[in-house]
Write an enzyme that holds these catalytic residues in place. Structure first.
Site, PDB file in Angstrom:
ATOM      1  N   HIS A  60       9.525  46.665 -12.422  1.00  0.00           N
ATOM      2  CA  HIS A  60       9.641  45.493 -13.295  1.00  0.00           C
ATOM      3  C   HIS A  60      10.420  44.425 -12.547  1.00  0.00           C
ATOM      4  CE1 HIS A  60       8.161  47.550 -16.936  1.00  0.00           C
ATOM      5  NE2 HIS A  60       8.697  48.622 -16.363  1.00  0.00           N
ATOM      6  N   HIS A 178       1.285  53.233 -20.619  1.00  0.00           N
ATOM      7  CA  HIS A 178       2.613  53.574 -21.154  1.00  0.00           C
ATOM      8  C   HIS A 178       2.289  54.259 -22.474  1.00  0.00           C
ATOM      9  CE1 HIS A 178       6.872  52.462 -22.501  1.00  0.00           C
ATOM     10  NE2 HIS A 178       6.286  52.883 -23.600  1.00  0.00           N
ATOM     11  N   ASP A 286       9.893  53.194 -11.973  1.00  0.00           N
ATOM     12  CA  ASP A 286      10.143  52.449 -13.213  1.00  0.00           C
ATOM     13  C   ASP A 286      11.408  51.604 -13.060  1.00  0.00           C
ATOM     14  OD1 ASP A 286       9.834  51.391 -15.719  1.00  0.00           O
ATOM     15  OD2 ASP A 286      10.185  53.251 -16.818  1.00  0.00           O
ATOM     16  N   HIS A 290      18.335  45.128 -15.748  1.00  0.00           N
ATOM     17  CA  HIS A 290      18.893  44.281 -16.802  1.00  0.00           C
ATOM     18  C   HIS A 290      20.238  43.774 -16.309  1.00  0.00           C
ATOM     19  CE1 HIS A 290      15.833  45.421 -19.708  1.00  0.00           C
ATOM     20  NE2 HIS A 290      16.045  46.700 -19.423  1.00  0.00           N
TER      21      HIS A 290
HETATM   22  O1  DOR Z   1      13.114  51.890 -19.742  1.00  0.00           O
HETATM   23  C1  DOR Z   1      12.170  51.124 -19.704  1.00  0.00           C
HETATM   24  N1  DOR Z   1      12.316  49.848 -19.314  1.00  0.00           N
HETATM   25  N2  DOR Z   1      10.968  51.561 -20.059  1.00  0.00           N
HETATM   26  C2  DOR Z   1       9.921  50.746 -20.199  1.00  0.00           C
HETATM   27  O2  DOR Z   1       8.884  51.209 -20.534  1.00  0.00           O
HETATM   28  C3  DOR Z   1      10.064  49.302 -19.962  1.00  0.00           C
HETATM   29  C4  DOR Z   1      11.194  49.018 -19.082  1.00  0.00           C
HETATM   30  C5  DOR Z   1      11.616  47.580 -19.089  1.00  0.00           C
HETATM   31  O3  DOR Z   1      10.753  46.705 -18.971  1.00  0.00           O
HETATM   32  O4  DOR Z   1      12.815  47.317 -19.166  1.00  0.00           O
END
Ligand code: DOR
Length: 405
Positions: A60, A178, A286, A290
């Site tokens: 991401h 997903h 994954d 954040h």
């Molecule tokens: O923990 C996660 N974060 N799982 C997800 O499916 C999406 C991801 C996110 O985009 O932060």
């Protein structure tokens, strides 16, 4: 530039041999012992190991929409530092790539990478499967995307999934699911495997190529193993954290908060068994950054998502290979060869004529995972403080050095 890597042990499919590797114009042009050809640049790699560049099919990068968490540039730098020569960013972005207008800002940011940081790992985006109500414009997106996914949420409507599978099949593209049924709490493994049950049926019915994201439960693995035996075109990934941790005594810390959650010791055992017996197809991080604030609210209050790119190789090498679960050639298969094959990407193996996508690693270097100096904007990782070996020394993509320690 004609470049020679010399002095290393080079991965040759089922193990390592002493060899030189010569790259030119983005390709491997020679591999073998004592190559006499002249190269403009010679890189001494004594005591190091050369493996195919890692490929992460699940990251991401938050651009466009949430650049304070990660940008395509910081994500690409983190990927290169982790030994990844290619990464596939998920489409839970704003705007989101339901159609070409939604994809353009991301394509523009990827296009800009070369002028901002020079050579970089391959970054190939996903398009969406749906917008929640209808199937996305798969046909328009197809030429620009690696595959289709709604990662972040599951496709709740089976009829939409069926239509998407039919259209993706016609386009020769994977549906990357997903799998999360929102009728169940995420902690209930049915949230994961009930959609796998549905989608395996749909994959059989439509003949679509179906890949399951971040599999975390034993029952999901059992279902996929059976489906493979029946010839259904299904593959799956799990993430390093599901292979390393189980949910007994997890600290109350945002570093352990992600979706799907880390499950029981029995689930972890089933994943390790799948890694060892060949059922597991690939390991994807994954990587989901954040801000520090968003991850500072304990297990309950923090957002879902943790960092993986800059830890995955040493963590997996240490816990799976040194831990005696799998041999190193299986790890390379899981982190490079299989992702390349399934997603139709360059790299995944070191061979003459193949893409010069590779990583140089020091398997002897023992160190402690410390995210404070990472290239990613995020810092929250469950692997912080782990003692590991297998340090990434250099990463090359298309013959260009994209990371050098
Ligand atoms: O923990 C996660 N974060 N799982 C997800 O499916 C999406 C991801 C996110 O985009 O932060």
């Amino acid at each position: 530039m004609r470049t020679m890597l010399t002095g290393a042990s080079v991965f040759c499919g089922n193990g390592f041999v002493s060899a030189d590797v010569v790259t030119d114009e983005g390709r491997i042009v020679a591999i073998g012992p004592d190559i006499k050809e002249k190269a403009e640049k010679v890189i001494h790699c004594d005591n190091f190991f050369v493996i195919p560049g890692l490929i992460d099919v699940h990251v991401h990068f938050r651009e466009p929409g949430a650049e304070y968490k990660e940008t395509i540039q910081t994500g690409a730098l983190a990927a290169a530092a982790g030994g990844y020569s290619a990464v596939l960013p998920m489409p839970n972005l704003t705007p989101s790539p339901y159609d070409l207008d939604g994809l353009r800002p991301q394509l523009a940011a990827i296009e800009k990478l070369g002028s901002s940081i020079g050579a970089h790992s391959r970054v190939i985006p996903y398009g969406r499967i749906t917008d929640g109500k209808k199937v996305a414009d798969l046909e328009a997106l197809a030429p620009y995307v690696c595959a289709f996914s709604d990662d972040g949420v599951g496709v709740q409507d089976g009829a939409l999934m069926e239509e998407a599978m039919r259209r993706a099949k016609a386009l020769g593209k994977l549906i990357v699911a997903h799998s999360e049924d929102t009728n169940y709490a995420p902690e209930d493994p049915r949230s994961e495997y009930m959609q796998i049950v549905r989608d395996l049926d749909l994959a059989q019915k439509t003949g679509a190529s179906y890949h399951v994201c971040h599999v975390s439960s034993a029952e999901s693995i059992r279902l996929i193993r059976e489906a493979k035996k029946q010839g259904i075109d299904v593959t799956f990934e799990t993430a390093p954290h599901y292979l390393v941790f189980s949910n007994e005594n997890l600290p109350d810390d945002g570093r352990f908060k992600m979706n799907p959650p880390i499950r029981t010791a029995a689930d972890r055992e089933a994943l390790l068994e799948a890694a060892a017996d060949g059922t597991l197809d690939m390991i994807a991080t994954d990587h989901a950054p954040h801000s520090a604030e968003e991850k500072s609210k304990g297990f309950k209050g923090s957002l879902n998502g943790i960092l993986g790119l800059e830890a995955a190789f040493p963590v997996m090498y240490t816990s799976l290979v040194e831990g005696g679960v799998i041999p190193v050639d299986r790890l390379v298969q899981l982190m490079s060869t299989n992702p390349a094959k399934r997603f139709g990407l360059p790299g995944g193996e070191l061979k003459e004529g193949g893409a010069a996508d590779l990583a140089v690693v020091d398997l002897e270097d023992v160190f402690t995972i410390d995210p404070s100096g990472w290239k990613s904007k995020g810092r929250s990782t469950p692997f912080e403080g782990m003692k590991v070996s297998g340090r990434v020394i250099m990463t090359m993509t298309e013959g260009n050095i994209v990371y050098e320690r």
